[in-house]
Structure formats: structure tokens, C-alpha cells
Design a protein around this motif. Sequence first.
Motif, PDB file in Angstrom:
ATOM      1  N   VAL A   1      -0.139   6.135  -4.452  1.00 60.79           N
ATOM      2  CA  VAL A   1       1.199   5.717  -4.046  1.00 60.79           C
ATOM      3  C   VAL A   1       2.182   6.162  -5.116  1.00 60.79           C
ATOM      4  O   VAL A   1       1.953   5.949  -6.311  1.00 60.79           O
ATOM      5  CB  VAL A   1       1.273   4.188  -3.872  1.00 60.79           C
ATOM      6  CG1 VAL A   1       2.679   3.753  -3.507  1.00 60.79           C
ATOM      7  CG2 VAL A   1       0.277   3.735  -2.826  1.00 60.79           C
TER       8      VAL A   1
ATOM      9  N   LEU B   1       9.869  -1.925  -1.253  1.00 57.42           N
ATOM     10  CA  LEU B   1       8.532  -1.687  -0.721  1.00 57.42           C
ATOM     11  C   LEU B   1       8.622  -1.426   0.779  1.00 57.42           C
ATOM     12  O   LEU B   1       9.340  -2.125   1.494  1.00 57.42           O
ATOM     13  CB  LEU B   1       7.660  -2.923  -0.988  1.00 57.42           C
ATOM     14  CG  LEU B   1       6.145  -2.831  -0.822  1.00 57.42           C
ATOM     15  CD1 LEU B   1       5.546  -1.825  -1.791  1.00 57.42           C
ATOM     16  CD2 LEU B   1       5.506  -4.203  -1.047  1.00 57.42           C
TER      17      LEU B   1
ATOM     18  N   ALA C   1       0.561  -2.411  -3.767  1.00 59.81           N
ATOM     19  CA  ALA C   1      -0.130  -1.358  -3.010  1.00 59.81           C
ATOM     20  C   ALA C   1      -1.611  -1.678  -2.861  1.00 59.81           C
ATOM     21  O   ALA C   1      -2.214  -1.415  -1.808  1.00 59.81           O
ATOM     22  CB  ALA C   1       0.057  -0.011  -3.697  1.00 59.81           C
TER      23      ALA C   1
ATOM     24  N   TRP D   1       3.872   9.200   4.184  1.00 58.53           N
ATOM     25  CA  TRP D   1       3.260   9.146   2.858  1.00 58.53           C
ATOM     26  C   TRP D   1       3.634  10.385   2.056  1.00 58.53           C
ATOM     27  O   TRP D   1       3.973  10.298   0.868  1.00 58.53           O
ATOM     28  CB  TRP D   1       1.733   9.046   2.989  1.00 58.53           C
ATOM     29  CG  TRP D   1       1.018   9.144   1.670  1.00 58.53           C
ATOM     30  CD1 TRP D   1       0.730   8.122   0.818  1.00 58.53           C
ATOM     31  CD2 TRP D   1       0.534  10.335   1.041  1.00 58.53           C
ATOM     32  NE1 TRP D   1       0.096   8.598  -0.299  1.00 58.53           N
ATOM     33  CE2 TRP D   1      -0.043   9.963  -0.185  1.00 58.53           C
ATOM     34  CE3 TRP D   1       0.511  11.684   1.403  1.00 58.53           C
ATOM     35  CZ2 TRP D   1      -0.620  10.880  -1.055  1.00 58.53           C
ATOM     36  CZ3 TRP D   1      -0.062  12.608   0.539  1.00 58.53           C
ATOM     37  CH2 TRP D   1      -0.623  12.211  -0.678  1.00 58.53           C
TER      38      TRP D   1
ATOM     39  N   THR E   1       4.574  -2.873  -8.174  1.00 64.75           N
ATOM     40  CA  THR E   1       4.337  -1.978  -7.036  1.00 64.75           C
ATOM     41  C   THR E   1       2.887  -1.507  -6.992  1.00 64.75           C
ATOM     42  O   THR E   1       2.320  -1.343  -5.911  1.00 64.75           O
ATOM     43  CB  THR E   1       5.285  -0.769  -7.073  1.00 64.75           C
ATOM     44  OG1 THR E   1       5.183  -0.098  -8.331  1.00 64.75           O
ATOM     45  CG2 THR E   1       6.718  -1.203  -6.857  1.00 64.75           C
TER      46      THR E   1
ATOM     47  N   ALA F   1       6.912   2.670  -2.598  1.00 63.28           N
ATOM     48  CA  ALA F   1       6.887   1.574  -3.562  1.00 63.28           C
ATOM     49  C   ALA F   1       7.653   2.025  -4.797  1.00 63.28           C
ATOM     50  O   ALA F   1       7.154   2.818  -5.587  1.00 63.28           O
ATOM     51  CB  ALA F   1       5.444   1.206  -3.924  1.00 63.28           C
TER      52      ALA F   1
ATOM     53  N   THR G   1       0.601   1.823   2.235  1.00 62.79           N
ATOM     54  CA  THR G   1       1.891   1.806   1.559  1.00 62.79           C
ATOM     55  C   THR G   1       2.608   3.137   1.777  1.00 62.79           C
ATOM     56  O   THR G   1       2.047   4.205   1.535  1.00 62.79           O
ATOM     57  CB  THR G   1       1.712   1.552   0.053  1.00 62.79           C
ATOM     58  OG1 THR G   1       0.996   0.339  -0.136  1.00 62.79           O
ATOM     59  CG2 THR G   1       3.061   1.449  -0.643  1.00 62.79           C
TER      60      THR G   1
ATOM     61  N   ILE H   1      -2.015  -4.368  -0.174  1.00 63.60           N
ATOM     62  CA  ILE H   1      -1.813  -3.781   1.151  1.00 63.60           C
ATOM     63  C   ILE H   1      -3.036  -2.995   1.577  1.00 63.60           C
ATOM     64  O   ILE H   1      -3.486  -3.074   2.727  1.00 63.60           O
ATOM     65  CB  ILE H   1      -0.557  -2.884   1.144  1.00 63.60           C
ATOM     66  CG1 ILE H   1       0.696  -3.747   0.940  1.00 63.60           C
ATOM     67  CG2 ILE H   1      -0.444  -2.081   2.435  1.00 63.60           C
ATOM     68  CD1 ILE H   1       1.917  -2.961   0.511  1.00 63.60           C
TER      69      ILE H   1
ATOM     70  N   PHE I   1       5.773  -0.609   3.975  1.00 63.52           N
ATOM     71  CA  PHE I   1       4.360  -0.404   4.286  1.00 63.52           C
ATOM     72  C   PHE I   1       4.061  -0.701   5.747  1.00 63.52           C
ATOM     73  O   PHE I   1       4.842  -1.351   6.448  1.00 63.52           O
ATOM     74  CB  PHE I   1       3.468  -1.244   3.369  1.00 63.52           C
ATOM     75  CG  PHE I   1       3.584  -2.745   3.520  1.00 63.52           C
ATOM     76  CD1 PHE I   1       2.765  -3.449   4.397  1.00 63.52           C
ATOM     77  CD2 PHE I   1       4.497  -3.460   2.758  1.00 63.52           C
ATOM     78  CE1 PHE I   1       2.849  -4.823   4.522  1.00 63.52           C
ATOM     79  CE2 PHE I   1       4.601  -4.842   2.875  1.00 63.52           C
ATOM     80  CZ  PHE I   1       3.771  -5.523   3.748  1.00 63.52           C
TER      81      PHE I   1
END
Length: 585
Positions: free
Chosen positions: A77, A296, A278, A30, A274, A291, A288, A281, A298
Motif C-alpha cells: 500500500v 483512507l 491496511a 490500486w 495507515t 492510505a 486498501t 483491512i 478501501f
Amino acid sequence: MQMSDGRYVGITIGPIYDTLLEASSPAAMWFASSMFSDMTGQLCNEIDEQILSAEHYIGKMYSPYYDRNEAKKAGAVGKYHDRIIFYTTMPEEPLLGKLEEITIRVKHNIGQIVYDAIGEGDKKDDFFQSYLQVHYMFLDESEVKGNIIKEISPYLDEMELMRTYPNASSYNPLRILFAGDTNGSNRFVRESKFFKEREADETLGENGKNLSSIETIAKCGEETAGNMKKRKYYAFVAADGDSMGKTLEKLVQDPSNPADKTLEKFSQACLHYTEQAAQLINEFSGMTIYAGGDDLLFLAPLENKEGKSIFELCYDIQKCFRNTINKEINHDKKEDLKTGVPTLSFGIAMQYYKFPLYEALAKARSLLDDAKKTAGIRKDSMSVQLTKHSGQTIKFELSNEERGLVKAFIEEPYNDTKTINSIVFAINTYRPVFETLQTLAQQEKINREAFIGAWLNLFDNINQTQYSPYVRDIADNHYQYIIKGIREAFDKWDELMCNTQISESEFKAEWKKIAEQNDLIKEYLNERCLVPENGTSDIQWEIEYAKYEEKWKKQNNHSTIKDNRLHLLEAVLRYKKFLSEEGSY
């Protein structure tokens, strides 16, 4: 205003994939994704202020969609992908000087954020000037005949291969940050500027609790998840848009016309997609990683707390993608672009939660490539591989249109693993017989009931009769979904009949798509004289069907598809069995 010829500028930023491979936890991935998104955002901001807004010149940002006010809002994200494309009338020499200054400054800013996070804010070296990749190129306005994003992308693809590296023995602050403190926690990530600017975002959860471990993601965030094997496994998913080139070909913008915002609308549509993906998800208890644009990455559990499968999540993301692109760039060009609305393909790598994260990332990207090459005919697919703790794998590919197959086989409540095992064993033992039945059904030499009856005859042992209803369901679904592929089309028809928000021309276009499935659908609709209240009844079925008949026959007669259909049934049943099993591995 200076009346010089303008030029387009393409910039590529990296190395995103190599950096993700260095990360050993979801939180580290991340951070890496956020770092590159922030880097693109900083570059966009400086380009906007110093080049596009420069006095005496014309300038316009095409990709990513950049709004100075919106850019100040840091979402959980990263919102920016790894490419920047803009237009300017600034002469080449001062433009090059501006870009060099901006690049050095932004690289320094990113490096400072990393050093501050690991408690070495006073450290000064040239690691990030070498490690972070920013390459740019110019195309004169006269060289561009169509969509600039499409025309400049091949050059940027080549430039991504140009790499500068820090000294091999040099100190790497990113590895320190990704490793965490002595306890292996994500303390450095949580102390970074990227996290602190976003910690209030609900997607990250209270105090960033959604920066989960792999084990937590596999368990859907539950403290105890029972003894089901599926709660020891997670999915790493890579998604990418299909046929984007065909869509981009139809989107051409005049740089000299300030009112023409065709490409900005496309970039904005990608950004909105996106953001929505997110959110889907996150609601699924996933996380995620990246994105950007139509790409993408995840992480997610195989099933969420409500029993919804990862395949259904992917379908929701696919639907979100199509609807967003269609709504935001096709609303005034329905007839021109209807057949060019892009789709998504997915690579889904499932593995045991203790296996290295980078292996799942590499496998997901490889599977995505497979999905885009399914049978050499269609994209719009998902390629799936489950790698068990033992090393045994289950792999299959299916079209996004076949989500009904998932519902019929995987989400069906029948969970007797011995029965499923018996059916899989029979398929292997009598494979030539099943292949013959499949061929006869494809050639329409036996009908649905005869096909089902033949299946039941292969399971008429006295010990097998107790689960004959389940065998009947499997045979019926195999016939309809895998061999004929019609039930999903019926679902689409029902949805279309209930849709009162589309125009007559849109309705016709969607009706044609249903007709391309096969002649059983045409027969079904004709026999029932289905006339939509919000469309017209004068479509000539024979003419419309003829357009697609040759394509459909090619798909049905393609040897790879034929061979894979029985394999698909077997693989899906084995996956169904896995979801029902208990145990530690």
C-alpha cells in the motif's frame, strides 16, 4: 553555514481523485494510488538529496515522514500522501530552479513506468508533464506563527484547483492500462514496475491474488458463498481524521532546533496508522486503495468469513488511529493534548458488485461529508448507505461510540425476515405513537421498563406473541443505545477499570469522558461506589458532570437528532433484514 532567512515550502500532488474515477477495477485503483504514492516518494527523495542535504543550508522535512532507508522498502500500500511540506534556508531563486528540475524529472519517470507496463516503452510525449499536477508555494519563516502544516494547508487547498490538462483528444495511456488487455484482465497492472516491486508483499497475496475483483471481495475470497444477498454486495469506505486542526495547533516546531522533532513525530504517527489500518483491512478480506496521512479509502465485504461486520472493522480502524496518534505524539504531553486527540469519520457506500466502481467512490466521499456534519454537532461518526440492485436505498448515521448498537441489532443472531418486516411495518404504521414514547423516555417521564412494556403492547396480536422476546430486546436496546446511550459507556468503564498501564492523570481524563454521557451513568457509578485501584476516588462528580450537562442537553434536545432516532432504528432493522435474505440481487 549561510545565515539567510528560511522559508517553508508546500507542495501538492494530483490529480488523485480524478484518476481513481477513471479506474474500473480494484486493481486499477490500486495502481493509481501506488503511482501517486511513488511520485511523492520520488519527489521527497530528490528534495532530500538536492535541497535539504545541500551544503551551506539548513533543511528539514515535516510531512510526509521520510526516512531514506525506509523509503527503499516498497510496501503493498502506498505510504505517501499527496502533500509535501519542508523547511529550507536555500534562497528562493535557486530553490525554485531545483524544484522545477526535480518535478520534470519525476513526471518523466512516472510516465515511463506506465508506458513500459502497456508495452510502449519507446513512446515519448508530453502527456504526463501536463496530466500530473505538482504545484508549490513558499512562506517566509517570519510569516508563520504556529503549526506550519495547519497554516500552509489552506493555500495548498486552493492550489489543488489549479489544473493543466492534456489536449482533450490526446492519447491517454492510463486508460489503456486501466482497461487491461483484450480479455479485460489486469495484465498491464501486474506487468508494471509498481506491482513487481511489491509482489512479494503478503498483503498482495501469492502472485497478487489479493488484487481482487469486486465479486471476489464481496464473497470474502470464497469460491462459493451460498445464495445470501450480502455476498453480492461490497462496501467502499472513505475515512478521514476529525479535528486535525485542533491537534496541529498544539504541535509547533522550531526549525532552527535540530533536536525538535515534534512535527516529524506527528507525520510518523500518521504513517504507522495507515500501515496498521491496511493490515486490519487485509485481515478482513478487504483491499486498501489509498492510505495517506489521515485519509483512507478501501473496499471490503459487508461481513467477513467470521461474521464480523464492516462497522466493527471501522471501529477497529478508529481505535487504531486514536491509539497510534496518542502514543506517538501525546506521550510527553498527556494533559495538554488529551482533549485534542483526533477521531475518524467514515462514509460507507454499499452497492451491488456489478454497479460501476466510480459510483461507489463518489458516494463514499459524499457520505463522509455527511458523517462530518451529523446533526451539526458531532463528527466521529459514520454515514452509511446501502443501494440495492433495485435502486432502493437504506441510509443511516451513527456515532462511532455507538458500536454497541451494531452488535445489539445487526450481529444479533435472530434472522427471521418476516418478523423483522413486521416490526418495521409497525414502526411506520404507528410512528406517532413510537415518537411519543421516545420523547417521554428522553424527558425521563417513563422509565426503561415502562418503555419496553409500551412496545410489547403494540405487538400483542396472537400472531406476534411468538416473537415478543425479540421485540423486548429491540425495545430495550433502542432505549439504552439510541435514546440513552449508556451501555457503551459501561463497556468503556469496564475497560478502564482493567487498564493498569495508564497514569493517574490519564485515568481522570478518561473517567471524565465517561461522565459526559448522561446522569444515568453518574448514578450507576455512585450507587456502586466504584473506586479504581489504579486511580483516585476523589473526583467530584457534580462538578465534572456540570461541565458536560449543557452540551448533553443540547444533543438530546436537538430536533434533528430526535427525528433521526426512530429512523435510525428502522434503517438498522431493514439493514439487518437485508443481511438475512437470500437471492441473486
